[in-house]
Write a protein that holds these residues in place. Structure first.
Motif, PDB file in Angstrom:
ATOM      1  N   MET A  26     -10.472  -3.257   7.447  1.00 43.59           N
ATOM      2  CA  MET A  26      -9.732  -1.946   7.382  1.00 43.59           C
ATOM      3  C   MET A  26     -10.607  -1.362   5.875  1.00 43.59           C
ATOM      4  O   MET A  26     -10.991  -1.810   5.453  1.00 43.59           O
ATOM      5  CB  MET A  26      -8.547  -2.484   7.048  1.00 43.59           C
ATOM      6  N   PRO A  27     -11.052   0.139   6.310  1.00 43.10           N
ATOM      7  CA  PRO A  27     -11.189   0.620   4.775  1.00 43.10           C
ATOM      8  C   PRO A  27     -10.625   0.659   3.440  1.00 43.10           C
ATOM      9  O   PRO A  27      -8.933   0.172   4.068  1.00 43.10           O
ATOM     10  CB  PRO A  27     -11.065   2.415   5.394  1.00 43.10           C
ATOM     11  N   ALA A  28     -11.378   0.182   2.561  1.00 44.12           N
ATOM     12  CA  ALA A  28     -10.147   0.108   0.967  1.00 44.12           C
ATOM     13  C   ALA A  28      -9.217   1.043   1.216  1.00 44.12           C
ATOM     14  O   ALA A  28      -8.138   1.232   0.339  1.00 44.12           O
ATOM     15  CB  ALA A  28     -11.398   0.315   0.022  1.00 44.12           C
ATOM     16  N   LEU A  29      -9.507   2.259   1.259  1.00 44.80           N
ATOM     17  CA  LEU A  29      -8.291   3.399   1.523  1.00 44.80           C
ATOM     18  C   LEU A  29      -7.060   3.230   2.044  1.00 44.80           C
ATOM     19  O   LEU A  29      -5.583   3.540   1.242  1.00 44.80           O
ATOM     20  CB  LEU A  29      -9.328   4.793   2.093  1.00 44.80           C
ATOM     21  N   VAL A  30      -7.414   2.805   3.292  1.00 46.35           N
ATOM     22  CA  VAL A  30      -5.771   1.726   4.076  1.00 46.35           C
ATOM     23  C   VAL A  30      -5.679   1.134   3.369  1.00 46.35           C
ATOM     24  O   VAL A  30      -4.208   1.172   3.243  1.00 46.35           O
ATOM     25  CB  VAL A  30      -6.736   1.998   5.654  1.00 46.35           C
ATOM     26  N   LEU A  31      -6.113  -0.122   3.047  1.00 46.09           N
ATOM     27  CA  LEU A  31      -5.716  -1.263   1.705  1.00 46.09           C
ATOM     28  C   LEU A  31      -4.706  -0.337   0.883  1.00 46.09           C
ATOM     29  O   LEU A  31      -3.635  -1.422   0.487  1.00 46.09           O
ATOM     30  CB  LEU A  31      -6.447  -2.133   2.318  1.00 46.09           C
ATOM     31  N   ALA A  32      -5.167   0.629   0.068  1.00 41.26           N
ATOM     32  CA  ALA A  32      -4.994   0.914  -1.114  1.00 41.26           C
ATOM     33  C   ALA A  32      -3.272   1.671  -0.399  1.00 41.26           C
ATOM     34  O   ALA A  32      -2.711   1.548  -1.448  1.00 41.26           O
ATOM     35  CB  ALA A  32      -5.629   2.352  -1.808  1.00 41.26           C
TER      36      ALA A  32
ATOM     37  N   ALA B  49       4.534  -0.634  -2.452  1.00 39.63           N
ATOM     38  CA  ALA B  49       5.275  -0.554  -3.619  1.00 39.63           C
ATOM     39  C   ALA B  49       6.006   0.307  -3.605  1.00 39.63           C
ATOM     40  O   ALA B  49       7.361  -0.327  -4.540  1.00 39.63           O
ATOM     41  CB  ALA B  49       4.324  -0.577  -4.738  1.00 39.63           C
ATOM     42  N   THR B  50       5.855   1.352  -3.160  1.00 42.76           N
ATOM     43  CA  THR B  50       7.070   2.387  -3.183  1.00 42.76           C
ATOM     44  C   THR B  50       8.438   1.968  -2.839  1.00 42.76           C
ATOM     45  O   THR B  50       9.352   2.390  -3.742  1.00 42.76           O
ATOM     46  CB  THR B  50       6.742   3.229  -2.508  1.00 42.76           C
ATOM     47  N   GLN B  51       8.503   0.710  -1.370  1.00 44.24           N
ATOM     48  CA  GLN B  51       9.798   0.600  -1.259  1.00 44.24           C
ATOM     49  C   GLN B  51       9.960  -0.360  -2.374  1.00 44.24           C
ATOM     50  O   GLN B  51      11.583  -0.392  -1.878  1.00 44.24           O
ATOM     51  CB  GLN B  51       9.505  -0.407   0.075  1.00 44.24           C
ATOM     52  N   VAL B  52       9.128  -1.664  -2.374  1.00 44.09           N
ATOM     53  CA  VAL B  52      10.092  -2.370  -3.918  1.00 44.09           C
ATOM     54  C   VAL B  52      10.854  -1.132  -4.565  1.00 44.09           C
ATOM     55  O   VAL B  52      11.394  -1.946  -5.191  1.00 44.09           O
ATOM     56  CB  VAL B  52       8.497  -3.199  -3.867  1.00 44.09           C
ATOM     57  N   ALA B  53       9.807  -0.668  -4.821  1.00 48.00           N
ATOM     58  CA  ALA B  53      10.714   0.018  -6.785  1.00 48.00           C
ATOM     59  C   ALA B  53      11.947   0.918  -6.250  1.00 48.00           C
ATOM     60  O   ALA B  53      12.773   1.033  -6.773  1.00 48.00           O
ATOM     61  CB  ALA B  53       9.456   1.404  -6.885  1.00 48.00           C
ATOM     62  N   PHE B  54      12.477   1.495  -4.575  1.00 44.69           N
ATOM     63  CA  PHE B  54      13.322   1.850  -4.434  1.00 44.69           C
ATOM     64  C   PHE B  54      14.379   1.031  -4.016  1.00 44.69           C
ATOM     65  O   PHE B  54      15.675   1.103  -4.746  1.00 44.69           O
ATOM     66  CB  PHE B  54      13.192   2.711  -2.919  1.00 44.69           C
TER      67      PHE B  54
ATOM     68  N   VAL C 198       9.993   5.852 -11.017  1.00 44.63           N
ATOM     69  CA  VAL C 198       8.727   5.134 -10.816  1.00 44.63           C
ATOM     70  C   VAL C 198       8.569   5.099  -8.930  1.00 44.63           C
ATOM     71  O   VAL C 198       7.147   5.226  -8.665  1.00 44.63           O
ATOM     72  CB  VAL C 198       8.576   3.757 -11.092  1.00 44.63           C
ATOM     73  N   ALA C 199       9.387   5.056  -8.546  1.00 46.25           N
ATOM     74  CA  ALA C 199       9.278   5.205  -7.146  1.00 46.25           C
ATOM     75  C   ALA C 199       9.006   6.403  -6.850  1.00 46.25           C
ATOM     76  O   ALA C 199       7.685   6.661  -5.868  1.00 46.25           O
ATOM     77  CB  ALA C 199      10.355   4.412  -6.290  1.00 46.25           C
ATOM     78  N   VAL C 200       9.461   7.174  -7.317  1.00 45.89           N
ATOM     79  CA  VAL C 200       9.129   8.537  -7.164  1.00 45.89           C
ATOM     80  C   VAL C 200       8.030   8.490  -6.708  1.00 45.89           C
ATOM     81  O   VAL C 200       7.016   9.402  -6.233  1.00 45.89           O
ATOM     82  CB  VAL C 200      10.239   9.824  -7.450  1.00 45.89           C
ATOM     83  N   GLY C 201       7.173   7.771  -8.074  1.00 43.32           N
ATOM     84  CA  GLY C 201       5.796   8.707  -8.849  1.00 43.32           C
ATOM     85  C   GLY C 201       4.939   8.074  -7.686  1.00 43.32           C
ATOM     86  O   GLY C 201       3.847   8.120  -7.151  1.00 43.32           O
TER      87      GLY C 201
ATOM     88  N   VAL D 195       4.644   9.954  -4.098  1.00 43.11           N
ATOM     89  CA  VAL D 195       3.402  10.835  -4.539  1.00 43.11           C
ATOM     90  C   VAL D 195       2.388  10.222  -4.028  1.00 43.11           C
ATOM     91  O   VAL D 195       1.562  11.245  -3.205  1.00 43.11           O
ATOM     92  CB  VAL D 195       4.036  11.475  -5.709  1.00 43.11           C
ATOM     93  N   VAL D 196       1.963   9.096  -5.192  1.00 41.95           N
ATOM     94  CA  VAL D 196       0.656   8.708  -4.639  1.00 41.95           C
ATOM     95  C   VAL D 196       1.087   8.513  -3.382  1.00 41.95           C
ATOM     96  O   VAL D 196      -0.454   8.468  -2.650  1.00 41.95           O
ATOM     97  CB  VAL D 196       0.017   7.528  -5.916  1.00 41.95           C
ATOM     98  N   THR D 197       1.229   7.576  -2.610  1.00 39.77           N
ATOM     99  CA  THR D 197       1.503   7.465  -1.279  1.00 39.77           C
ATOM    100  C   THR D 197       1.068   8.339  -0.293  1.00 39.77           C
ATOM    101  O   THR D 197       0.667   8.360   0.706  1.00 39.77           O
ATOM    102  CB  THR D 197       2.899   6.747  -0.858  1.00 39.77           C
ATOM    103  N   TYR D 198       1.603   9.567  -0.621  1.00 34.82           N
ATOM    104  CA  TYR D 198       1.851  10.800  -0.100  1.00 34.82           C
ATOM    105  C   TYR D 198      -0.440  10.863  -0.061  1.00 34.82           C
ATOM    106  O   TYR D 198      -1.104  11.714   0.631  1.00 34.82           O
ATOM    107  CB  TYR D 198       1.812  11.799  -0.577  1.00 34.82           C
ATOM    108  N   VAL D 199      -0.767  10.732  -1.603  1.00 35.18           N
ATOM    109  CA  VAL D 199      -2.275  11.717  -2.095  1.00 35.18           C
ATOM    110  C   VAL D 199      -3.068  10.900  -1.017  1.00 35.18           C
ATOM    111  O   VAL D 199      -3.853  11.082  -0.261  1.00 35.18           O
ATOM    112  CB  VAL D 199      -1.679  11.403  -3.388  1.00 35.18           C
TER     113      VAL D 199
END
Length: 143
Positions: free
Chosen positions: A10-16, A23-28, A56-59, A62-66
Protein backbone atom coordinates in the motif's frame (compact mmCIF):
# COMPACT_ATOMS: atom_id res chain seq x y z
CA UNK A 1 10.25 8.76 -8.78
CA UNK A 2 7.96 5.89 -7.72
CA UNK A 3 5.99 6.37 -4.53
CA UNK A 4 7.27 4.62 -1.44
CA UNK A 5 5.35 1.40 -0.82
CA UNK A 6 5.13 -0.11 2.63
CA UNK A 7 3.21 -2.99 4.20
CA UNK A 8 1.06 -5.02 1.80
CA UNK A 9 2.28 -2.86 -1.07
CA UNK A 10 0.00 0.00 0.00
CA UNK A 11 1.21 3.51 -0.69
CA UNK A 12 2.57 5.45 2.25
CA UNK A 13 -0.22 8.02 1.90
CA UNK A 14 -2.89 5.34 2.37
CA UNK A 15 -1.06 3.96 5.41
CA UNK A 16 -0.83 7.48 6.85
CA UNK A 17 -4.57 7.91 6.30
CA UNK A 18 -5.29 4.60 8.04
CA UNK A 19 -3.00 5.45 10.99
CA UNK A 20 -4.47 8.92 11.50
CA UNK A 21 -8.05 7.67 11.03
CA UNK A 22 -7.43 5.01 13.69
CA UNK A 23 -5.83 7.55 16.04
CA UNK A 24 -8.86 9.80 15.51
CA UNK A 25 -11.24 7.09 16.70
CA UNK A 26 -9.06 6.37 19.73
CA UNK A 27 -8.99 10.09 20.59
CA UNK A 28 -12.80 10.22 20.33
CA UNK A 29 -13.01 7.25 22.72
CA UNK A 30 -10.65 8.92 25.20
CA UNK A 31 -12.73 12.12 24.97
CA UNK A 32 -15.99 10.23 25.50
CA UNK A 33 -14.54 8.41 28.52
CA UNK A 34 -13.23 11.71 29.91
CA UNK A 35 -16.57 13.49 29.50
CA UNK A 36 -18.43 10.61 31.07
CA UNK A 37 -22.15 10.65 31.78
CA UNK A 38 -22.85 14.33 31.20
CA UNK A 39 -26.38 14.55 29.75
CA UNK A 40 -26.77 15.89 26.21
CA UNK A 41 -27.33 19.63 26.34
CA UNK A 42 -25.35 22.77 27.06
CA UNK A 43 -23.42 21.06 29.86
CA UNK A 44 -22.34 18.37 27.39
CA UNK A 45 -21.25 20.95 24.82
CA UNK A 46 -19.30 22.73 27.55
CA UNK A 47 -17.66 19.49 28.63
CA UNK A 48 -16.65 18.74 25.05
CA UNK A 49 -15.31 22.26 24.56
CA UNK A 50 -13.12 21.98 27.65
CA UNK A 51 -11.82 18.44 27.08
CA UNK A 52 -8.36 18.38 25.51
CA UNK A 53 -8.78 14.93 24.00
CA UNK A 54 -11.93 16.11 22.21
CA UNK A 55 -9.90 18.86 20.55
CA UNK A 56 -7.18 16.35 19.67
CA UNK A 57 -9.87 14.17 18.07
CA UNK A 58 -11.22 17.10 16.05
CA UNK A 59 -7.71 18.04 14.93
CA UNK A 60 -6.97 14.47 13.88
CA UNK A 61 -10.31 14.35 12.06
CA UNK A 62 -9.20 17.39 10.02
CA UNK A 63 -5.89 15.68 9.22
CA UNK A 64 -7.81 12.53 8.21
CA UNK A 65 -9.92 14.67 5.86
CA UNK A 66 -6.84 16.24 4.26
CA UNK A 67 -5.14 12.86 3.80
CA UNK A 68 -8.31 11.39 2.28
CA UNK A 69 -8.52 14.29 -0.19
CA UNK A 70 -4.89 13.64 -1.17
CA UNK A 71 -5.58 9.93 -1.64
CA UNK A 72 -8.62 10.65 -3.81
CA UNK A 73 -6.73 13.21 -5.89
CA UNK A 74 -4.91 10.47 -7.77
CA UNK A 75 -6.86 7.29 -6.97
CA UNK A 76 -10.23 6.10 -8.21
CA UNK A 77 -12.86 6.25 -5.48
CA UNK A 78 -13.87 2.67 -6.26
CA UNK A 79 -10.32 1.50 -5.46
CA UNK A 80 -9.59 3.84 -2.55
CA UNK A 81 -12.81 3.57 -0.56
CA UNK A 82 -12.55 -0.15 0.30
CA UNK A 83 -9.24 0.64 2.01
CA UNK A 84 -11.17 2.69 4.57
CA UNK A 85 -12.65 -0.62 5.77
CA UNK A 86 -9.24 -1.40 7.23
CA UNK A 87 -10.19 0.95 10.07
CA UNK A 88 -12.67 -1.76 11.06
CA UNK A 89 -9.59 -3.89 11.65
CA UNK A 90 -7.26 -1.40 13.34
CA UNK A 91 -9.80 0.30 15.62
CA UNK A 92 -11.07 -2.88 17.34
CA UNK A 93 -7.47 -4.05 17.78
CA UNK A 94 -6.51 -0.78 19.43
CA UNK A 95 -9.70 -0.87 21.49
CA UNK A 96 -8.58 -4.25 22.76
CA UNK A 97 -4.98 -3.17 23.37
CA UNK A 98 -5.57 0.32 24.77
CA UNK A 99 -8.91 -0.05 26.57
CA UNK A 100 -9.15 -3.76 27.30
CA UNK A 101 -12.27 -4.06 25.17
CA UNK A 102 -13.40 -7.56 24.31
CA UNK A 103 -12.69 -8.84 20.82
CA UNK A 104 -14.71 -12.01 20.57
CA UNK A 105 -15.02 -14.67 17.92
CA UNK A 106 -17.62 -12.77 15.90
CA UNK A 107 -15.42 -9.69 15.81
CA UNK A 108 -12.41 -11.73 14.73
CA UNK A 109 -14.52 -13.43 12.03
CA UNK A 110 -15.72 -10.03 10.84
CA UNK A 111 -12.16 -8.71 10.73
CA UNK A 112 -11.08 -11.72 8.66
CA UNK A 113 -13.98 -11.16 6.25
CA UNK A 114 -13.09 -7.48 5.93
CA UNK A 115 -9.46 -8.34 5.18
CA UNK A 116 -10.53 -10.88 2.56
CA UNK A 117 -12.87 -8.30 1.02
CA UNK A 118 -10.20 -5.61 0.88
CA UNK A 119 -7.76 -8.06 -0.74
CA UNK A 120 -10.37 -9.14 -3.30
CA UNK A 121 -11.33 -5.57 -4.17
CA UNK A 122 -7.67 -4.56 -4.32
CA UNK A 123 -6.71 -7.35 -6.74
CA UNK A 124 -5.98 -6.27 -10.26
CA UNK A 125 -8.94 -6.46 -12.56
CA UNK A 126 -9.05 -6.93 -16.30
CA UNK A 127 -8.21 -3.53 -17.77
CA UNK A 128 -8.59 -2.44 -21.37
CA UNK A 129 -5.55 -3.08 -23.56
CA UNK A 130 -2.91 -0.42 -23.05
CA UNK A 131 -4.41 0.82 -19.76
CA UNK A 132 -2.05 0.82 -16.79
CA UNK A 133 -2.72 -1.84 -14.18
CA UNK A 134 -3.70 -0.63 -10.71
CA UNK A 135 -0.28 -1.63 -9.41
CA UNK A 136 1.31 0.72 -11.93
CA UNK A 137 -0.70 3.68 -10.74
CA UNK A 138 0.81 5.90 -8.09
CA UNK A 139 -1.73 7.25 -5.58
CA UNK A 140 0.79 9.94 -4.69
CA UNK A 141 0.79 11.33 -8.22
CA UNK A 142 4.40 10.43 -8.97
CA UNK A 143 4.71 7.71 -11.59
Amino acid sequence: MRSLRLLLGMPALVLAFLAVDTATQVAFKVAADTIGDVPLGLAYVGAVATTASAWVAVGLYVVTYVLWMLVLKDTALSRAFPLTALSYVTVPLLGWLAFGEEVGGRTVAGIVLILVGVVLVGKETDAPAGAPSPSELSPCGNP
